[in-house]
Design a protein around this motif. Sequence first.
Motif, PDB file in Angstrom:
ATOM      1  N   GLU A 124      21.611  52.989  47.319  1.00  0.00           N
ATOM      2  CA  GLU A 124      20.404  52.738  46.528  1.00  0.00           C
ATOM      3  C   GLU A 124      19.543  51.633  47.133  1.00  0.00           C
ATOM      4  O   GLU A 124      18.320  51.777  47.248  1.00  0.00           O
ATOM      5  CB  GLU A 124      20.801  52.364  45.094  1.00  0.00           C
ATOM      6  CG  GLU A 124      19.620  52.136  44.165  1.00  0.00           C
ATOM      7  CD  GLU A 124      20.056  51.882  42.736  1.00  0.00           C
ATOM      8  OE1 GLU A 124      20.158  52.863  41.972  1.00  0.00           O
ATOM      9  OE2 GLU A 124      20.313  50.716  42.388  1.00  0.00           O
ATOM     10  N   SER A 125      20.160  50.533  47.540  1.00  0.00           N
ATOM     11  CA  SER A 125      19.387  49.409  48.091  1.00  0.00           C
ATOM     12  C   SER A 125      18.672  49.805  49.378  1.00  0.00           C
ATOM     13  O   SER A 125      17.560  49.338  49.653  1.00  0.00           O
ATOM     14  CB  SER A 125      20.302  48.208  48.344  1.00  0.00           C
ATOM     15  OG  SER A 125      21.300  48.526  49.288  1.00  0.00           O
ATOM     16  N   CYS A 126      19.296  50.680  50.158  1.00  0.00           N
ATOM     17  CA  CYS A 126      18.683  51.121  51.423  1.00  0.00           C
ATOM     18  C   CYS A 126      17.493  52.054  51.158  1.00  0.00           C
ATOM     19  O   CYS A 126      16.488  51.998  51.874  1.00  0.00           O
ATOM     20  CB  CYS A 126      19.715  51.810  52.306  1.00  0.00           C
ATOM     21  SG  CYS A 126      21.010  50.702  52.885  1.00  0.00           S
ATOM     22  N   ILE A 127      17.622  52.911  50.143  1.00  0.00           N
ATOM     23  CA  ILE A 127      16.494  53.781  49.777  1.00  0.00           C
ATOM     24  C   ILE A 127      15.313  52.919  49.319  1.00  0.00           C
ATOM     25  O   ILE A 127      14.159  53.161  49.698  1.00  0.00           O
ATOM     26  CB  ILE A 127      16.911  54.778  48.675  1.00  0.00           C
ATOM     27  CG1 ILE A 127      18.019  55.706  49.183  1.00  0.00           C
ATOM     28  CG2 ILE A 127      15.699  55.606  48.209  1.00  0.00           C
ATOM     29  CD1 ILE A 127      18.655  56.565  48.101  1.00  0.00           C
ATOM     30  N   GLN A 128      15.619  51.902  48.535  1.00  0.00           N
ATOM     31  CA  GLN A 128      14.564  50.992  48.084  1.00  0.00           C
ATOM     32  C   GLN A 128      13.914  50.286  49.270  1.00  0.00           C
ATOM     33  O   GLN A 128      12.682  50.201  49.366  1.00  0.00           O
ATOM     34  CB  GLN A 128      15.156  49.972  47.111  1.00  0.00           C
ATOM     35  CG  GLN A 128      15.631  50.576  45.791  1.00  0.00           C
ATOM     36  CD  GLN A 128      16.464  49.613  44.960  1.00  0.00           C
ATOM     37  OE1 GLN A 128      16.739  48.490  45.391  1.00  0.00           O
ATOM     38  NE2 GLN A 128      16.855  50.044  43.777  1.00  0.00           N
ATOM     39  N   THR A 129      14.735  49.799  50.196  1.00  0.00           N
ATOM     40  CA  THR A 129      14.214  49.132  51.393  1.00  0.00           C
ATOM     41  C   THR A 129      13.307  50.069  52.182  1.00  0.00           C
ATOM     42  O   THR A 129      12.228  49.666  52.635  1.00  0.00           O
ATOM     43  CB  THR A 129      15.378  48.650  52.290  1.00  0.00           C
ATOM     44  OG1 THR A 129      16.170  47.720  51.578  1.00  0.00           O
ATOM     45  CG2 THR A 129      14.847  48.002  53.568  1.00  0.00           C
ATOM     46  N   ALA A 130      13.735  51.326  52.348  1.00  0.00           N
ATOM     47  CA  ALA A 130      12.956  52.295  53.123  1.00  0.00           C
ATOM     48  C   ALA A 130      11.573  52.500  52.503  1.00  0.00           C
ATOM     49  O   ALA A 130      10.556  52.562  53.218  1.00  0.00           O
ATOM     50  CB  ALA A 130      13.702  53.624  53.202  1.00  0.00           C
ATOM     51  N   ILE A 131      11.506  52.585  51.179  1.00  0.00           N
ATOM     52  CA  ILE A 131      10.218  52.786  50.506  1.00  0.00           C
ATOM     53  C   ILE A 131       9.322  51.561  50.676  1.00  0.00           C
ATOM     54  O   ILE A 131       8.151  51.668  51.053  1.00  0.00           O
ATOM     55  CB  ILE A 131      10.429  53.132  49.019  1.00  0.00           C
ATOM     56  CG1 ILE A 131      11.070  54.521  48.892  1.00  0.00           C
ATOM     57  CG2 ILE A 131       9.100  53.082  48.250  1.00  0.00           C
ATOM     58  CD1 ILE A 131      11.521  54.875  47.490  1.00  0.00           C
ATOM     59  N   TYR A 132       9.868  50.376  50.409  1.00  0.00           N
ATOM     60  CA  TYR A 132       9.081  49.146  50.550  1.00  0.00           C
ATOM     61  C   TYR A 132       8.605  48.932  51.997  1.00  0.00           C
ATOM     62  O   TYR A 132       7.530  48.390  52.232  1.00  0.00           O
ATOM     63  CB  TYR A 132       9.904  47.932  50.118  1.00  0.00           C
ATOM     64  CG  TYR A 132      10.104  47.783  48.635  1.00  0.00           C
ATOM     65  CD1 TYR A 132       9.025  47.802  47.754  1.00  0.00           C
ATOM     66  CD2 TYR A 132      11.382  47.590  48.100  1.00  0.00           C
ATOM     67  CE1 TYR A 132       9.210  47.648  46.377  1.00  0.00           C
ATOM     68  CE2 TYR A 132      11.581  47.431  46.734  1.00  0.00           C
ATOM     69  CZ  TYR A 132      10.485  47.462  45.880  1.00  0.00           C
ATOM     70  OH  TYR A 132      10.669  47.306  44.523  1.00  0.00           O
ATOM     71  N   ALA A 133       9.443  49.357  52.961  1.00  0.00           N
ATOM     72  CA  ALA A 133       9.140  49.065  54.371  1.00  0.00           C
ATOM     73  C   ALA A 133       8.052  49.963  54.949  1.00  0.00           C
ATOM     74  O   ALA A 133       7.319  49.553  55.853  1.00  0.00           O
ATOM     75  CB  ALA A 133      10.414  49.210  55.207  1.00  0.00           C
ATOM     76  N   THR A 134       7.924  51.189  54.432  1.00  0.00           N
ATOM     77  CA  THR A 134       7.035  52.182  55.049  1.00  0.00           C
ATOM     78  C   THR A 134       5.567  51.864  54.787  1.00  0.00           C
ATOM     79  O   THR A 134       5.177  51.551  53.657  1.00  0.00           O
ATOM     80  CB  THR A 134       7.368  53.590  54.519  1.00  0.00           C
ATOM     81  OG1 THR A 134       8.763  53.823  54.709  1.00  0.00           O
ATOM     82  CG2 THR A 134       6.575  54.660  55.248  1.00  0.00           C
TER      83      THR A 134
END
Length: 354
Positions: free
Chosen positions: A251-261
């Motif tokens: 979950e934390s990685c999916i969140q990171t991916a969204i914020y990072a893009t």
Amino acid sequence: MDTDNLSVVLHAKGDLRLEQRPIPEPAPNEVLLQMHSVGICGSDVHYWQNGRIGDYILKKPMVLGHEAAGRVFKVGAGVTHLKPGDRVAIEPGVPREMDEFFKNGHYNLSPTIFFCATPPDDGNLSRYYIHNANFCYKLPDNVTYEEGALIEPLSVGIHACRRAGVTLGSSVFICGAGPIGLVTLLVAKAMGASQVIISDLSADRLTKAKELGADFLLPVQREVAPQEMAKCVEGILGGMPHISIECTGAESCIQTAIYATRSGGVVVLVGLGAEMTTVPLLNAAVREVDIRGVFRYCNTWPMAIAMLASKRVNVKPLVTHRFPLEQAVQAFETTRQGLGIKVMLKCDKNDQNP
């Protein structure tokens, strides 16, 4: 003819056995294959440890294995494009009917598809195995059996990069440097990505990512919030990436991916995690960040074979452990413990070469 068809059979959760099975006879549209190299996938281990993946539940004994290459031993009466002795890579997903998904080129989405080592369908971790001839692809002389077996995970990377729209000059953030993250890295670079940054908890896996061509490495620390991780990605790249490809399911990685893009970019979800996941959907929506799913692959084997034959992609460093088929339980335990990257089982007792 040989009567030894030693097979790796999962009987129930935690109950993995080596047993003899009859050598099958190919139907008119099938080939009998003498298996050579079969990689162990995380899903094989997951079935062994849990007896299920989501809605796919083990209800009867099942042969494991779906990352595979072998030699044609016998052809069905209707097969004309293959002959005994041909070396082939196996695409494990075969549509059972010509439904709307098959017709529009997305046969991987067909609800009735046959897929190796997905209940109730048997896989190919055995000495001999039959498969639909149209989903067996001849390997060029300069592509090894092991490379042929690795086309299956490589195909996940190809499909993910296609879904993401990776092209010349793309900047790409990959979450997770396990086998799927690493093949996605290889494919992204081959498709022209100018900058690829990859993150993982494991220093060893990040070292392997560097060897395979990653431009930047991002060690993950569990206590760092996703928004802070995203800021790290931007700081290292000198800007937000066009594309983020999430290969962990966390979950934390999916969140990171969204914020990072970057705004107007694409997030592709490859890793499978919890059924319900909390994500910053509004953040993605107001910045027009597309979130796209991936389910296996389709129409990837010809591209993968071309990539390997031309040496544009080198998957050989992914194989870190090899075991003869007789030591399958030890091989599975090695994978479960997270040792190395890809564990390969050698099914031909007379040829244990790569």
